[in-house]
Design an enzyme around this catalytic site. Structure first.
Site, PDB file in Angstrom:
ATOM      1  N   GLN A   1      76.343  65.957   9.990  1.00 27.07           N
ATOM      2  CA  GLN A   1      77.356  65.352   9.246  1.00 27.07           C
ATOM      3  C   GLN A   1      78.880  65.867   9.542  1.00 27.07           C
ATOM      4  OE1 GLN A   1      75.584  63.462   6.608  1.00 27.07           O
ATOM      5  NE2 GLN A   1      77.408  62.247   6.669  1.00 27.07           N
TER       6      GLN A   1
ATOM      7  N   LYS B   1      75.898  68.364   2.794  1.00 25.13           N
ATOM      8  CA  LYS B   1      74.708  67.625   2.419  1.00 25.13           C
ATOM      9  C   LYS B   1      74.104  68.310   1.184  1.00 25.13           C
ATOM     10  CE  LYS B   1      72.152  64.204   4.027  1.00 25.13           C
ATOM     11  NZ  LYS B   1      72.758  62.847   4.566  1.00 25.13           N
TER      12      LYS B   1
ATOM     13  N   GLY C   1      73.869  58.857  -1.162  1.00 22.93           N
ATOM     14  CA  GLY C   1      72.437  58.720  -1.050  1.00 22.93           C
ATOM     15  C   GLY C   1      71.948  59.037   0.195  1.00 22.93           C
ATOM     16  N   ASP C   2      70.572  59.355   0.093  1.00 21.16           N
ATOM     17  CA  ASP C   2      69.822  59.530   1.586  1.00 21.16           C
ATOM     18  C   ASP C   2      68.267  59.264   1.306  1.00 21.16           C
ATOM     19  OD1 ASP C   2      70.112  60.928   4.417  1.00 21.16           O
ATOM     20  OD2 ASP C   2      68.275  61.883   3.502  1.00 21.16           O
TER      21      ASP C   2
ATOM     22  N   SER D   1      80.952  54.468   3.206  1.00 22.93           N
ATOM     23  CA  SER D   1      81.392  55.209   1.934  1.00 22.93           C
ATOM     24  C   SER D   1      82.740  55.658   1.804  1.00 22.93           C
ATOM     25  CB  SER D   1      80.386  56.455   2.047  1.00 22.93           C
ATOM     26  OG  SER D   1      79.226  56.294   1.705  1.00 22.93           O
TER      27      SER D   1
ATOM     28  N   LYS E   1      79.382  63.952  12.937  1.00 22.69           N
ATOM     29  CA  LYS E   1      79.262  62.296  12.585  1.00 22.69           C
ATOM     30  C   LYS E   1      80.703  61.706  12.011  1.00 22.69           C
ATOM     31  CE  LYS E   1      75.499  61.051  10.632  1.00 22.69           C
ATOM     32  NZ  LYS E   1      74.479  60.870   9.768  1.00 22.69           N
TER      33      LYS E   1
ATOM     34  N   THR F   1      74.431  51.250   6.926  1.00 29.54           N
ATOM     35  CA  THR F   1      73.888  52.174   7.807  1.00 29.54           C
ATOM     36  C   THR F   1      72.850  51.410   9.027  1.00 29.54           C
ATOM     37  OG1 THR F   1      73.833  53.887   6.349  1.00 29.54           O
ATOM     38  CG2 THR F   1      72.545  54.202   8.376  1.00 29.54           C
TER      39      THR F   1
HETATM   40  P1  NAP Z   1      64.720  55.788   2.226  1.00 28.78           P
HETATM   41  O1  NAP Z   1      65.551  54.478   1.576  1.00 28.78           O
HETATM   42  O2  NAP Z   1      64.238  56.871   1.033  1.00 28.78           O
HETATM   43  O3  NAP Z   1      63.795  55.521   3.321  1.00 28.78           O
HETATM   44  C1  NAP Z   1      62.920  56.502   4.102  1.00 28.78           C
HETATM   45  C2  NAP Z   1      61.896  55.524   4.825  1.00 28.78           C
HETATM   46  O4  NAP Z   1      61.418  56.649   5.559  1.00 28.78           O
HETATM   47  C3  NAP Z   1      60.612  55.361   3.858  1.00 28.78           C
HETATM   48  O5  NAP Z   1      60.154  54.121   4.626  1.00 28.78           O
HETATM   49  C4  NAP Z   1      59.802  56.575   3.857  1.00 28.78           C
HETATM   50  O6  NAP Z   1      58.338  56.172   3.583  1.00 28.78           O
HETATM   51  C5  NAP Z   1      60.049  56.897   5.336  1.00 28.78           C
HETATM   52  N1  NAP Z   1      59.697  58.331   5.563  1.00 28.78           N
HETATM   53  C6  NAP Z   1      60.407  59.251   4.790  1.00 28.78           C
HETATM   54  N2  NAP Z   1      60.036  60.689   5.091  1.00 28.78           N
HETATM   55  C7  NAP Z   1      58.889  60.546   5.868  1.00 28.78           C
HETATM   56  C8  NAP Z   1      58.140  61.193   6.795  1.00 28.78           C
HETATM   57  N3  NAP Z   1      57.962  62.609   6.628  1.00 28.78           N
HETATM   58  N4  NAP Z   1      57.491  60.583   7.410  1.00 28.78           N
HETATM   59  C9  NAP Z   1      57.062  59.396   7.640  1.00 28.78           C
HETATM   60  N5  NAP Z   1      58.204  58.599   7.122  1.00 28.78           N
HETATM   61  C10 NAP Z   1      58.921  59.068   5.950  1.00 28.78           C
HETATM   62  O7  NAP Z   1      65.784  56.703   3.150  1.00 28.78           O
HETATM   63  P2  NAP Z   1      67.002  56.134   4.056  1.00 28.78           P
HETATM   64  O8  NAP Z   1      68.199  56.190   3.104  1.00 28.78           O
HETATM   65  O9  NAP Z   1      66.600  54.698   4.561  1.00 28.78           O
HETATM   66  O10 NAP Z   1      66.830  57.109   5.134  1.00 28.78           O
HETATM   67  C11 NAP Z   1      66.162  57.173   6.250  1.00 28.78           C
HETATM   68  C12 NAP Z   1      66.862  58.160   7.392  1.00 28.78           C
HETATM   69  O11 NAP Z   1      68.210  57.666   7.560  1.00 28.78           O
HETATM   70  C13 NAP Z   1      67.083  59.506   7.046  1.00 28.78           C
HETATM   71  O12 NAP Z   1      66.839  60.194   8.204  1.00 28.78           O
HETATM   72  C14 NAP Z   1      68.489  59.682   6.493  1.00 28.78           C
HETATM   73  O13 NAP Z   1      68.833  60.688   6.679  1.00 28.78           O
HETATM   74  C15 NAP Z   1      69.094  58.699   7.493  1.00 28.78           C
HETATM   75  N6  NAP Z   1      70.288  58.417   7.001  1.00 28.78           N
HETATM   76  C16 NAP Z   1      70.554  57.390   5.876  1.00 28.78           C
HETATM   77  C17 NAP Z   1      71.833  56.902   5.549  1.00 28.78           C
HETATM   78  C18 NAP Z   1      71.889  56.302   4.344  1.00 28.78           C
HETATM   79  O14 NAP Z   1      73.149  55.681   4.105  1.00 28.78           O
HETATM   80  N7  NAP Z   1      70.890  55.994   3.654  1.00 28.78           N
HETATM   81  C19 NAP Z   1      72.937  57.210   6.405  1.00 28.78           C
HETATM   82  C20 NAP Z   1      72.386  57.751   7.635  1.00 28.78           C
HETATM   83  C21 NAP Z   1      71.382  58.184   8.003  1.00 28.78           C
HETATM   84  P3  NAP Z   1      57.829  56.231   2.161  1.00 28.78           P
HETATM   85  O15 NAP Z   1      58.205  55.235   1.433  1.00 28.78           O
HETATM   86  O16 NAP Z   1      56.301  56.280   2.556  1.00 28.78           O
HETATM   87  O17 NAP Z   1      58.373  57.474   1.648  1.00 28.78           O
END
Ligand code: NAP
Length: 446
Positions: free
Chosen positions: A111, A126, A165-166, A378, A114, A210
């Site tokens: 982060q 984080k 969030g994450d 953000s 980034k 994102t």
């Molecule tokens: P999210 O809304 O909670 O969605 C996560 C997705 O990934 C869900 O479909 C989940 O499946 C799947 N998943 C999570 N853990 C997993 C695992 N161990 N194996 C396989 N699938 C898995 O989260 P998100 O905000 O989209 O974040 C996704 C990624 O983007 C993360 O790496 C996060 O750090 C990164 N990111 C997020 C943001 C943001 O603004 N949100 C910004 C930058 C980077 P299930 O539904 O089965 O749990």
């Protein structure tokens, strides 16, 4: 890795045992920095890299709460305030059973670079907890969030540390967290959290940012080869926040997203994933992705388990979690004509898989650059909060687009400058590192 960096990396290993994801994230940055230290011996003399590898503050705390059956539950929570040379610590909170200190440190370390790449005044941090919000009632999630914030509130603030969030932390959780912060502090301090609802201090386009940004970055990379997202066959992993809006933007730009996944399996929908149905199933009703295929009927099929990458694509967008795209996946994707990978998730591609992609001349956008649109928006939310303003959707999305184009340009130009044209990994690491290193030097030994 350059020899003068080896002792610093060995120190990282020694001081942070049993944190493989943090070691992996640090190694990836170290491997890019040799040429920078040659040009800037002052960074080495002032131990800038060693300082960047040690978080400014690490907080670990207990979160007690009571479930719907009246049982006491105990979770462990973390906030790692990694580096504030460029601005307040900024970075999301992850609620997932896999969360531990090493995961939070890898995410916090990434982060820092980034956030620097966005060009906006934000430091890196984080946090999160091993709490699993899946299969928990709204009441349980609220009680957990309130207990979590009852400790966290003393460490954060709009000028100190601004979580968002994450994985596992979306609009619902941010609402409960903000509500408890407001109650404890008796302040409507909007800028203390981002990802808020648009009706109470949130920014338009933050939810989509994102995923949208990841696809915009992929499009910029493709343009360097005279192509674009238009007409691409795309596979996305995940079906959460990042994945959903990556799919939406890919369709807007003329691509077809034929598959996406969750942690149980994946769906294939050759006519293109229906984003509204996906949102209804995953975000609104919080069901499994299998239900998407059942409701979609006709052409959509559900495959239990298995990597989604076996579906084959010209553009792959890993948007779920770390280390989810492995060498065997690269092989099947290359067989299907892969031309580009942009990381919506953080560190989703294993180091060996990255090397294979680069060796095959596939355009590869690392998460630090490709998914920076979320944190950048953000920061735009913080700007709106500070000026008590609310920008239009068009204006905010135009800012996001400019920022993503700027990040792409910065990565590409830096890679060129260091004689590594097309190497977005080196470009992102170096372009992210230099502004932080300069600020660390300017602020003295603090
Ligand atoms: P999210 O809304 O909670 O969605 C996560 C997705 O990934 C869900 O479909 C989940 O499946 C799947 N998943 C999570 N853990 C997993 C695992 N161990 N194996 C396989 N699938 C898995 O989260 P998100 O905000 O989209 O974040 C996704 C990624 O983007 C993360 O790496 C996060 O750090 C990164 N990111 C997020 C943001 C943001 O603004 N949100 C910004 C930058 C980077 P299930 O539904 O089965 O749990």
């Amino acid at each position: 890795m350059k020899s003068q960096l080896e002792p610093i990396y060995e120190d990282v290993l020694r001081r942070n045992p049993a944190e493989p994801e943090f070691h992996q994230a640090a190694l990836e940055v170290f491997e890019s920095l040799g040429p920078v230290l040659e040009r800037h011996p002052e960074y080495a003399e002032a131990a800038v890299l060693a300082r960047l590898c040690e978080p400014e503050r690490q907080i670990i705390f207990r979160v007690p709460w009571v479930d719907d059956e009246g049982r006491v539950q105990i979770n462990r929570a973390f906030r790692v305030e990694f580096n504030s040379a460029l601005g307040p610590f900024k970075g999301g909170l992850r609620f997932h059973p896999s969360v531990n200190l090493g995961i939070v440190k890898f995410l916090g370390f990434e982060q820092v670079f980034k956030n620097s790449l966005t060009g906006l005044p934000i430091g890196g941090g984080k946090g999160g907890s091993d709490f699993d919000p899946r299969d928990r009632s709204d009441g349980e999630v609220m009680r957990f969030c309130q207990s979590f914030m009852t400790e966290l509130y003393r460490h954060i603030g709009e000028y100190t540390d601004v979580p968002a969030g994450d994985i596992g932390v979306g609009g619902r959780e941010i609402g409960y967290l903000f509500g408890q912060y407001k109650r404890i502090t008796n302040r409507y301090e909007s800028g203390v959290l981002t990802g808020k609802g648009v009706g109470w201090g949130g920014s338009l386009v933050r939810t989509e940012a994102t995923g949208f940004g990841t696809v915009l970055f992929a499009d910029e990379m493709l343009k360097t080869r005279g192509a674009s997202m238009d007409g691409q066959r795309v596979v996305v992993s995940g079906s959460g926040n990042v994945a959903t809006y990556a799919i939406q933007k890919a369709h807007q730009l003329g691509a077809t997203v034929v598959a996406c996944s969750d942690s149980s399996g994946y769906v294939v929908d050759e006519s293109g994933i229906d984003v509204e149905l996906l949102r209804q199933v995953k975000e609104v009703e919080r069901l499994r992705i299998q239900v998407y295929a059942e409701r979609r009927g006709g052409g959509a099929t559900y495959v239990d388990g298995g990597p989604v990458w076996e579906v084959g694509a010209t553009v792959a967008l890993p948007c779920a979690t770390q280390n989810e795209l492995e060498p065997r996946d690269v092989k099947s994707l290359l067989d299907a004509g892969l031309v580009a990978v942009a990381e919506g998730a953080n560190m989703p591609t294993t180091p060996e898989a990255v090397r294979m992609l680069q060796a095959a001349d596939v355009l590869f956008g690392p998460g630090k650059a490709a998914n920076a649109g979320g944190v950048a928006t953000s920061a735009l939310e913080m700007q709106q909060n500070a000026s008590r303003d609310a920008w239009s959707e068009e204006f905010t999305e135009a800012r996001l687009t400019d920022i993503m184009i700027g990040i792409h340009e910065r990565c590409a130009a830096t890679a060129d400058q260091y004689g590594l044209p097309g190497d977005y990994v080196a470009g992102a690491n170096i372009a992210g590192f230099v502004p932080v290193a300069d600020a660390v030097l300017a602020l003295g030994v603090v």
